[in-house]
Design an enzyme around this catalytic site. Sequence first.
Site, mmCIF file in Angstrom:
data_model
loop_
_atom_site.group_PDB
_atom_site.id
_atom_site.type_symbol
_atom_site.label_atom_id
_atom_site.label_comp_id
_atom_site.label_asym_id
_atom_site.label_seq_id
_atom_site.Cartn_x
_atom_site.Cartn_y
_atom_site.Cartn_z
ATOM 1 N N HIS A 17 -60.700 9.464 44.418
ATOM 2 C CA HIS A 17 -61.052 10.543 43.495
ATOM 3 C C HIS A 17 -59.940 11.584 43.488
ATOM 4 O O HIS A 17 -59.420 11.915 44.549
ATOM 5 C CB HIS A 17 -62.345 11.217 43.940
ATOM 6 C CG HIS A 17 -62.705 12.411 43.108
ATOM 7 N ND1 HIS A 17 -63.263 12.292 41.840
ATOM 8 C CD2 HIS A 17 -62.555 13.745 43.332
ATOM 9 C CE1 HIS A 17 -63.457 13.508 41.344
ATOM 10 N NE2 HIS A 17 -63.034 14.404 42.224
ATOM 11 N N ARG A 61 -31.756 -22.762 25.937
ATOM 12 C CA ARG A 61 -30.895 -22.892 24.750
ATOM 13 C C ARG A 61 -30.504 -21.538 24.156
ATOM 14 O O ARG A 61 -29.656 -21.462 23.267
ATOM 15 C CB ARG A 61 -31.602 -23.716 23.679
ATOM 16 C CG ARG A 61 -32.838 -23.037 23.139
ATOM 17 C CD ARG A 61 -33.530 -23.872 22.091
ATOM 18 N NE ARG A 61 -34.712 -23.172 21.601
ATOM 19 C CZ ARG A 61 -35.588 -23.699 20.765
ATOM 20 N NH1 ARG A 61 -35.434 -24.913 20.316
ATOM 21 N NH2 ARG A 61 -36.627 -23.004 20.359
ATOM 22 N N GLY A 119 -54.096 -8.754 16.165
ATOM 23 C CA GLY A 119 -54.104 -9.195 17.567
ATOM 24 C C GLY A 119 -53.209 -8.248 18.363
ATOM 25 O O GLY A 119 -52.740 -7.231 17.839
ATOM 26 N N ALA A 120 -52.966 -8.596 19.621
ATOM 27 C CA ALA A 120 -52.195 -7.696 20.491
ATOM 28 C C ALA A 120 -50.830 -7.356 19.888
ATOM 29 O O ALA A 120 -50.428 -6.184 19.865
ATOM 30 C CB ALA A 120 -52.029 -8.326 21.863
ATOM 31 N N VAL A 134 -49.587 -13.016 12.603
ATOM 32 C CA VAL A 134 -50.765 -13.876 12.453
ATOM 33 C C VAL A 134 -50.807 -14.975 13.517
ATOM 34 O O VAL A 134 -51.383 -16.033 13.313
ATOM 35 C CB VAL A 134 -50.829 -14.476 11.025
ATOM 36 C CG1 VAL A 134 -51.126 -13.399 10.004
ATOM 37 C CG2 VAL A 134 -49.535 -15.210 10.679
ATOM 38 N N HIS A 162 -31.817 -17.804 25.672
ATOM 39 C CA HIS A 162 -31.837 -16.555 26.450
ATOM 40 C C HIS A 162 -32.660 -16.739 27.722
ATOM 41 O O HIS A 162 -33.812 -17.145 27.668
ATOM 42 C CB HIS A 162 -32.418 -15.392 25.643
ATOM 43 C CG HIS A 162 -33.578 -15.783 24.764
ATOM 44 N ND1 HIS A 162 -33.872 -15.144 23.596
ATOM 45 C CD2 HIS A 162 -34.512 -16.763 24.897
ATOM 46 C CE1 HIS A 162 -34.930 -15.709 23.050
ATOM 47 N NE2 HIS A 162 -35.340 -16.685 23.814
HETATM 48 C C1 LIG Z 1 -43.984 -9.101 20.528
HETATM 49 C C2 LIG Z 1 -44.621 -9.805 21.680
HETATM 50 C C3 LIG Z 1 -45.218 -9.066 22.690
HETATM 51 C C4 LIG Z 1 -45.802 -9.701 23.766
HETATM 52 N N1 LIG Z 1 -46.386 -8.952 24.754
HETATM 53 C C5 LIG Z 1 -46.963 -9.561 25.805
HETATM 54 C C6 LIG Z 1 -47.525 -8.807 26.860
HETATM 55 O O1 LIG Z 1 -47.515 -7.586 26.846
HETATM 56 N N2 LIG Z 1 -48.088 -9.472 27.896
HETATM 57 C C7 LIG Z 1 -48.119 -10.849 27.955
HETATM 58 O O2 LIG Z 1 -48.636 -11.402 28.910
HETATM 59 N N3 LIG Z 1 -47.586 -11.590 26.957
HETATM 60 C C8 LIG Z 1 -47.007 -10.986 25.900
HETATM 61 N N4 LIG Z 1 -46.438 -11.739 24.914
HETATM 62 C C9 LIG Z 1 -46.498 -13.217 25.033
HETATM 63 C C10 LIG Z 1 -45.425 -13.726 25.994
HETATM 64 O O3 LIG Z 1 -44.163 -13.340 25.519
HETATM 65 C C11 LIG Z 1 -45.524 -15.229 26.110
HETATM 66 O O4 LIG Z 1 -46.832 -15.578 26.488
HETATM 67 C C12 LIG Z 1 -44.555 -15.761 27.143
HETATM 68 O O5 LIG Z 1 -43.227 -15.467 26.793
HETATM 69 C C13 LIG Z 1 -44.712 -17.270 27.299
HETATM 70 O O6 LIG Z 1 -43.843 -17.721 28.260
HETATM 71 P P1 LIG Z 1 -43.292 -19.212 28.243
HETATM 72 O O7 LIG Z 1 -42.506 -19.370 29.507
HETATM 73 O O8 LIG Z 1 -44.382 -20.149 27.989
HETATM 74 O O9 LIG Z 1 -42.322 -19.317 26.987
HETATM 75 P P2 LIG Z 1 -41.183 -18.402 26.362
HETATM 76 O O10 LIG Z 1 -41.124 -17.066 26.963
HETATM 77 O O11 LIG Z 1 -41.353 -18.497 24.897
HETATM 78 O O12 LIG Z 1 -39.854 -19.156 26.778
HETATM 79 C C14 LIG Z 1 -39.547 -20.433 26.314
HETATM 80 C C15 LIG Z 1 -38.062 -20.667 26.448
HETATM 81 O O13 LIG Z 1 -37.786 -22.024 26.166
HETATM 82 C C16 LIG Z 1 -36.551 -22.110 25.482
HETATM 83 N N5 LIG Z 1 -36.531 -23.415 24.774
HETATM 84 C C17 LIG Z 1 -37.388 -23.827 23.810
HETATM 85 N N6 LIG Z 1 -37.093 -25.096 23.456
HETATM 86 C C18 LIG Z 1 -36.045 -25.474 24.204
HETATM 87 C C19 LIG Z 1 -35.283 -26.678 24.301
HETATM 88 N N7 LIG Z 1 -35.569 -27.761 23.559
HETATM 89 N N8 LIG Z 1 -34.255 -26.719 25.182
HETATM 90 C C20 LIG Z 1 -33.958 -25.635 25.950
HETATM 91 N N9 LIG Z 1 -34.640 -24.491 25.897
HETATM 92 C C21 LIG Z 1 -35.680 -24.415 25.039
HETATM 93 C C22 LIG Z 1 -36.581 -20.908 24.561
HETATM 94 O O14 LIG Z 1 -35.271 -20.544 24.154
HETATM 95 C C23 LIG Z 1 -37.221 -19.863 25.460
HETATM 96 O O15 LIG Z 1 -36.258 -19.100 26.145
HETATM 97 C C24 LIG Z 1 -45.817 -11.122 23.833
HETATM 98 C C25 LIG Z 1 -45.199 -11.871 22.828
HETATM 99 C C26 LIG Z 1 -44.612 -11.223 21.778
HETATM 100 C C27 LIG Z 1 -43.948 -12.045 20.719
#
Ligand SMILES: Cc1cc2nc3c(=O)[nH]c(=O)nc-3n(C[C@H](O)[C@H](O)[C@H](O)COP(=O)(O)OP(=O)(O)OC[C@H]3O[C@@H](n4cnc5c(N)ncnc54)[C@H](O)[C@@H]3O)c2cc1C
Length: 481
Positions: free
Chosen positions: A460, A35, A197-198, A285, A37
């Site tokens: 090393h 929906r 947190g991270a 948080v 990116h």
């Molecule tokens: C600032 C920040 C830094 C991070 N750094 C790290 C890191 O260094 N290493 C790491 O492992 N993790 C990191 N994370 C966490 C990581 O981004 C997430 O764990 C990861 O993106 C999860 O992947 P996902 O596929 O579950 O969901 P997402 O990446 O959240 O993707 C979900 C997708 O679903 C789409 N979507 C949602 N609902 C709908 C719908 N109804 N219809 C169509 N599309 C929909 C959304 O638009 C989105 O594009 C970080 C997160 C943040 C916020």
Amino acid sequence: MAENYDVIIIGSGPGGYVAAVRASQLGLKTAIVEREHLGGICLNWGCIPTKALLRSAEVLDHANHAKDYGLVLEGKMTADVTAVVARSRGVSARLNGGVGFLMKKNKVDVIWGEAKITKPGEIVVGKSSKPVVEPQNPVPKNVKGEGTYTAKHIIIATGARPRALPGIEPDGKLIWTYFEAMKPAALPKSLIVMGSGAIGIEFASFYRSMGVDVTVVEVMPTIMPVEDVEVTAIARKQLEKRGLKILTSAKITKVEKAADSLTAHVETADGKVQQITADRMISAVGVQGNIENLGLEAVGVKTDRGCVVIDGYGKTNIAGIYAIGDVAGPPMLAHKAEHEGVVCVEKIAGLPNVHATDKGKVPGCTYCHPQVASVGLTEAKAKEAGRDIRVGRFSFAANGKAIALGEDQGLCKVIFDKKTGELLGAHMVGAEVTELIQGFVVAMNLETTEEELMHTIFPHPTVSETMKEAVLDAYGRVLNA
Ligand SMILES: Cc1cc2nc3c(=O)[nH]c(=O)nc-3n(C[C@H](O)[C@H](O)[C@H](O)COP(=O)(O)OP(=O)(O)OC[C@H]3O[C@@H](n4cnc5c(N)ncnc54)[C@H](O)[C@@H]3O)c2cc1C
């Protein structure tokens, strides 16, 4: 008639798009719905753009310590935040485009819009509630549009969004989430980061390197509360040496907003309340699963504390509906999402010997300066679990490569089961540890014992030698300390 697929995945983050590629490799007719990116939070607003920002911070830190390396830099190097942000957004855009390429290459149909499950085997895709706002992340060409689609298997991979504390909700102006923190128009002079947190610590580290006066407020007794306390104590000392102010066992109870600043009321463990005024605050948080408006209640998919309940293969309680990644619960990390995606699809395809995801072996990395990385049990958790353990440690101060790098503050700590020699956990802080931890992850996955690690030859001079020395230390055989 609705177009029919073997697998439809809702969400194209690292969980969703990797699952789609694997499904296609396995000969399943696959579509992915997105929906907002391609690449999800990870590529567009999470893992990748933060690492690009932190790389700028690292280069700046190195430049401003050039003298320590016998190098002369006239004057002080400063950051052009607009250019720093533009570079980060460019890195994201490149990878976002890369996901589009991967979908095309693997013949995965991309459906643009917001998906809702109407019944097992059917989704309706409507207009997106999140129109594309980033010029770098356009709607890809040749996507399918709104309508009804059917599939034998539906995988929910909708990710998560920032959690908000009541009364201290982000407003996008004075109180930021990671979205605003990722692309500031200008640097604030001072910043409060709520949560260590991270995500919180990475932004705190970045903004500090950019010269911002940063105060981190953490409600738990230690920063990065899921990490081993010994490791976080070293990280804290180093972060404080860089000028970060850190308050632990401290809770922000109230925020008063002015026109261009805010004052946080911070209650500490002794019951005292102090007021901290800053230009901006980042609320870090935690995150919560995107489970709303997906039709889950109507279909009867079980959820718990904001996440979809799954088994080790991504199956929900409803046949034909699965969930992976952040929406399926912690640890909310991209590599866990990817792995769950692959496991889920391979199980759907009926592959033999598919192993359930083992959450105990998911590494965690924080890319602040100094970096922190870990896998498995902390010492405290191992003891809590009643394990009889042996602990080994090796300081970076005794590692030749770390000293040559000018990064001799760090620690490698390992935890073994005393009886069996099983590696239960590994914890690192210091230079490049986010790259090194994988050595221990492989070892744990292969159920390696201390003996095999001791017989392994490490190159090393490398910082990785601290890993072997820590193992040797656990058995009273350390060589260089
Ligand atoms: C600032 C920040 C830094 C991070 N750094 C790290 C890191 O260094 N290493 C790491 O492992 N993790 C990191 N994370 C966490 C990581 O981004 C997430 O764990 C990861 O993106 C999860 O992947 P996902 O596929 O579950 O969901 P997402 O990446 O959240 O993707 C979900 C997708 O679903 C789409 N979507 C949602 N609902 C709908 C719908 N109804 N219809 C169509 N599309 C929909 C959304 O638009 C989105 O594009 C970080 C997160 C943040 C916020």
